[in-house]
Motif scaffolding. Structure first.
Motif, PDB file in Angstrom:
ATOM      1  N   CYS A   9     -26.464 -20.962 -75.971  1.00  0.00           N
ATOM      2  CA  CYS A   9     -25.908 -21.279 -74.657  1.00  0.00           C
ATOM      3  C   CYS A   9     -26.963 -21.026 -73.578  1.00  0.00           C
ATOM      4  CB  CYS A   9     -24.665 -20.429 -74.408  1.00  0.00           C
ATOM      5  SG  CYS A   9     -23.906 -20.699 -72.793  1.00  0.00           S
ATOM      6  N   CYS A  12     -25.394 -17.948 -71.250  1.00  0.00           N
ATOM      7  CA  CYS A  12     -25.224 -16.576 -71.745  1.00  0.00           C
ATOM      8  C   CYS A  12     -26.012 -16.283 -73.009  1.00  0.00           C
ATOM      9  CB  CYS A  12     -23.747 -16.274 -71.972  1.00  0.00           C
ATOM     10  SG  CYS A  12     -23.061 -17.062 -73.445  1.00  0.00           S
ATOM     11  N   CYS A  32     -18.471 -22.829 -74.608  1.00  0.00           N
ATOM     12  CA  CYS A  32     -18.937 -21.540 -75.101  1.00  0.00           C
ATOM     13  C   CYS A  32     -17.774 -20.550 -75.086  1.00  0.00           C
ATOM     14  CB  CYS A  32     -20.072 -21.048 -74.207  1.00  0.00           C
ATOM     15  SG  CYS A  32     -20.677 -19.417 -74.650  1.00  0.00           S
ATOM     16  N   CYS A  35     -19.129 -17.268 -72.413  1.00  0.00           N
ATOM     17  CA  CYS A  35     -19.113 -17.433 -70.950  1.00  0.00           C
ATOM     18  C   CYS A  35     -18.225 -18.582 -70.491  1.00  0.00           C
ATOM     19  CB  CYS A  35     -20.532 -17.639 -70.425  1.00  0.00           C
ATOM     20  SG  CYS A  35     -21.215 -19.264 -70.850  1.00  0.00           S
TER      21      CYS A  35
END
Ligand SMILES: [Zn+2]
Length: 87
Positions: A9, A12, A32, A35
């Motif tokens: 990601c 994050c 995700c 996050c």
């Protein structure tokens, strides 16, 4: 040819192996579970990525789905997964 697909990601750093951007940089619109960002939505410029990350960290780096958070989760270790160009 080098595989340029992104599985970490951009916001994050969570990397569960799922392809978020394919080898052509095309977003796969995967949400995700850490996050809650969706790849391809608001994460296509460094400025946006940093803003989203700052917001996420500023709110305590919460997992969207706390049940998925590993018991030994380490924020700094996960953030180290963020691709260099998105830091
Ligand atoms: Zn994330």
């Amino acid at each position: 040819m080098e595989d340029r697909a992104e599985t970490a990601c951009r916001i994050c750093g969570l990397d569960d192996g799922e392809v978020l951007f394919n080898e052509y940089g095309v977003p796969q619109y995967v949400i995700c579970e850490c996050c809650y960002n969706e790849s391809g939505i608001g994460d296509d410029t460094l400025t946006q990525v940093r803003e989203l990350r700052g917001y996420w960290v500023g709110h305590g780096a919460q997992w969207h789905d706390p049940k998925r958070k590993p018991a030994d989760w380490d924020l700094l270790k996960q953030i180290a997964n963020i691709p260099a160009e998105w830091r």
